[in-house]
Design a protein around this motif. Sequence first.
Motif, PDB file in Angstrom:
ATOM      1  N   SER A  73      -0.206  16.859   1.333  1.00 37.62           N
ATOM      2  CA  SER A  73      -1.626  16.967   1.673  1.00 37.62           C
ATOM      3  C   SER A  73      -2.200  15.566   1.902  1.00 37.62           C
ATOM      4  O   SER A  73      -1.825  14.611   1.218  1.00 37.62           O
ATOM      5  N   ASN A  74      -3.065  15.469   2.884  1.00 37.77           N
ATOM      6  CA  ASN A  74      -3.705  14.206   3.250  1.00 37.77           C
ATOM      7  C   ASN A  74      -2.702  13.110   3.628  1.00 37.77           C
ATOM      8  O   ASN A  74      -2.909  11.937   3.336  1.00 37.77           O
ATOM      9  N   PHE A  75      -1.620  13.511   4.277  1.00 40.23           N
ATOM     10  CA  PHE A  75      -0.593  12.537   4.660  1.00 40.23           C
ATOM     11  C   PHE A  75      -1.154  11.446   5.566  1.00 40.23           C
ATOM     12  O   PHE A  75      -0.835  10.274   5.395  1.00 40.23           O
ATOM     13  N   GLU A  76      -1.988  11.837   6.516  1.00 37.41           N
ATOM     14  CA  GLU A  76      -2.590  10.854   7.431  1.00 37.41           C
ATOM     15  C   GLU A  76      -3.374   9.804   6.648  1.00 37.41           C
ATOM     16  O   GLU A  76      -3.284   8.616   6.926  1.00 37.41           O
ATOM     17  N   LYS A  77      -4.147  10.275   5.702  1.00 40.84           N
ATOM     18  CA  LYS A  77      -4.957   9.362   4.881  1.00 40.84           C
ATOM     19  C   LYS A  77      -4.052   8.439   4.071  1.00 40.84           C
ATOM     20  O   LYS A  77      -4.318   7.238   3.960  1.00 40.84           O
ATOM     21  N   LEU A  78      -2.987   8.983   3.515  1.00 39.09           N
ATOM     22  CA  LEU A  78      -2.031   8.182   2.754  1.00 39.09           C
ATOM     23  C   LEU A  78      -1.406   7.104   3.632  1.00 39.09           C
ATOM     24  O   LEU A  78      -1.328   5.935   3.239  1.00 39.09           O
ATOM     25  N   ALA A  79      -0.992   7.488   4.828  1.00 36.13           N
ATOM     26  CA  ALA A  79      -0.373   6.534   5.749  1.00 36.13           C
ATOM     27  C   ALA A  79      -1.350   5.419   6.113  1.00 36.13           C
ATOM     28  O   ALA A  79      -0.984   4.238   6.127  1.00 36.13           O
ATOM     29  N   GLN A  80      -2.589   5.785   6.386  1.00 34.59           N
ATOM     30  CA  GLN A  80      -3.591   4.789   6.746  1.00 34.59           C
ATOM     31  C   GLN A  80      -3.899   3.871   5.574  1.00 34.59           C
ATOM     32  O   GLN A  80      -4.046   2.664   5.728  1.00 34.59           O
ATOM     33  N   GLN A  81      -3.960   4.433   4.382  1.00 32.11           N
ATOM     34  CA  GLN A  81      -4.225   3.644   3.184  1.00 32.11           C
ATOM     35  C   GLN A  81      -3.122   2.607   2.960  1.00 32.11           C
ATOM     36  O   GLN A  81      -3.395   1.439   2.685  1.00 32.11           O
ATOM     37  N   ILE A  82      -1.894   3.040   3.099  1.00 27.79           N
ATOM     38  CA  ILE A  82      -0.768   2.119   2.913  1.00 27.79           C
ATOM     39  C   ILE A  82      -0.791   1.040   3.986  1.00 27.79           C
ATOM     40  O   ILE A  82      -0.568  -0.135   3.700  1.00 27.79           O
ATOM     41  N   ALA A  83      -1.080   1.425   5.228  1.00 27.60           N
ATOM     42  CA  ALA A  83      -1.164   0.442   6.311  1.00 27.60           C
ATOM     43  C   ALA A  83      -2.235  -0.599   6.011  1.00 27.60           C
ATOM     44  O   ALA A  83      -2.007  -1.810   6.181  1.00 27.60           O
ATOM     45  N   GLU A  84      -3.379  -0.157   5.543  1.00 33.86           N
ATOM     46  CA  GLU A  84      -4.456  -1.089   5.218  1.00 33.86           C
ATOM     47  C   GLU A  84      -4.072  -2.023   4.068  1.00 33.86           C
ATOM     48  O   GLU A  84      -4.398  -3.204   4.098  1.00 33.86           O
ATOM     49  N   GLU A  85      -3.368  -1.497   3.077  1.00 34.95           N
ATOM     50  CA  GLU A  85      -2.914  -2.336   1.958  1.00 34.95           C
ATOM     51  C   GLU A  85      -1.928  -3.392   2.414  1.00 34.95           C
ATOM     52  O   GLU A  85      -2.010  -4.558   2.009  1.00 34.95           O
ATOM     53  N   VAL A  86      -0.991  -2.998   3.280  1.00 36.38           N
ATOM     54  CA  VAL A  86       0.006  -3.954   3.770  1.00 36.38           C
ATOM     55  C   VAL A  86      -0.659  -5.045   4.608  1.00 36.38           C
ATOM     56  O   VAL A  86      -0.348  -6.227   4.465  1.00 36.38           O
ATOM     57  N   VAL A  87      -1.596  -4.650   5.448  1.00 36.12           N
ATOM     58  CA  VAL A  87      -2.321  -5.623   6.274  1.00 36.12           C
ATOM     59  C   VAL A  87      -3.111  -6.571   5.381  1.00 36.12           C
ATOM     60  O   VAL A  87      -3.116  -7.788   5.591  1.00 36.12           O
ATOM     61  N   ALA A  88      -3.761  -6.033   4.349  1.00 37.17           N
ATOM     62  CA  ALA A  88      -4.532  -6.881   3.432  1.00 37.17           C
ATOM     63  C   ALA A  88      -3.619  -7.862   2.709  1.00 37.17           C
ATOM     64  O   ALA A  88      -3.968  -9.038   2.554  1.00 37.17           O
ATOM     65  N   ASP A  89      -2.453  -7.396   2.272  1.00 46.35           N
ATOM     66  CA  ASP A  89      -1.481  -8.297   1.623  1.00 46.35           C
ATOM     67  C   ASP A  89      -1.014  -9.375   2.574  1.00 46.35           C
ATOM     68  O   ASP A  89      -0.842 -10.539   2.182  1.00 46.35           O
ATOM     69  N   PHE A  90      -0.810  -9.009   3.841  1.00 44.75           N
ATOM     70  CA  PHE A  90      -0.370  -9.981   4.849  1.00 44.75           C
ATOM     71  C   PHE A  90      -1.401 -11.083   5.013  1.00 44.75           C
ATOM     72  O   PHE A  90      -1.065 -12.256   5.151  1.00 44.75           O
ATOM     73  N   LYS A  91      -2.665 -10.706   4.994  1.00 47.64           N
ATOM     74  CA  LYS A  91      -3.740 -11.678   5.212  1.00 47.64           C
ATOM     75  C   LYS A  91      -3.851 -12.678   4.067  1.00 47.64           C
ATOM     76  O   LYS A  91      -4.363 -13.770   4.242  1.00 47.64           O
ATOM     77  N   LYS A  92      -3.383 -12.310   2.873  1.00 45.56           N
ATOM     78  CA  LYS A  92      -3.447 -13.205   1.717  1.00 45.56           C
ATOM     79  C   LYS A  92      -2.476 -14.313   1.936  1.00 45.56           C
ATOM     80  O   LYS A  92      -2.453 -15.369   1.720  1.00 45.56           O
TER      81      LYS A  92
END
Length: 92
Positions: A73-92
């Motif tokens: 359930s909410n797989f799309e949301k999970l995928a987007q959340q993980i993508a945003e976390e990875v991008v945020a980590d990259f920016k650090k």
Amino acid sequence: MIINKKNFSALGIENLPSEKQEELVNKLEDIILEKLSIEAVKKLSIENRGKYFQLLKSAMPIDIYNFLSKNISNFEKLAQQIAEEVVADFKK
């Protein structure tokens, strides 16, 4: 492409040559897929875990995506959340 336009612009790599942009995006997408796979396994039932591992061996990515979308359930949301976390980590 897992990284959407919003996430891409957040990376701050627009001024890099297109080859470098593509290389970075591909690496980040690999990381996102790894993390997403780990989270998927945690959320799938034991029966569906077996099916998921079978799909990983031979199925097309779209088939794997459809399976996960159907079984988490909410797989799309999970995928987007993980993508945003990875991008945020990259920016650090």
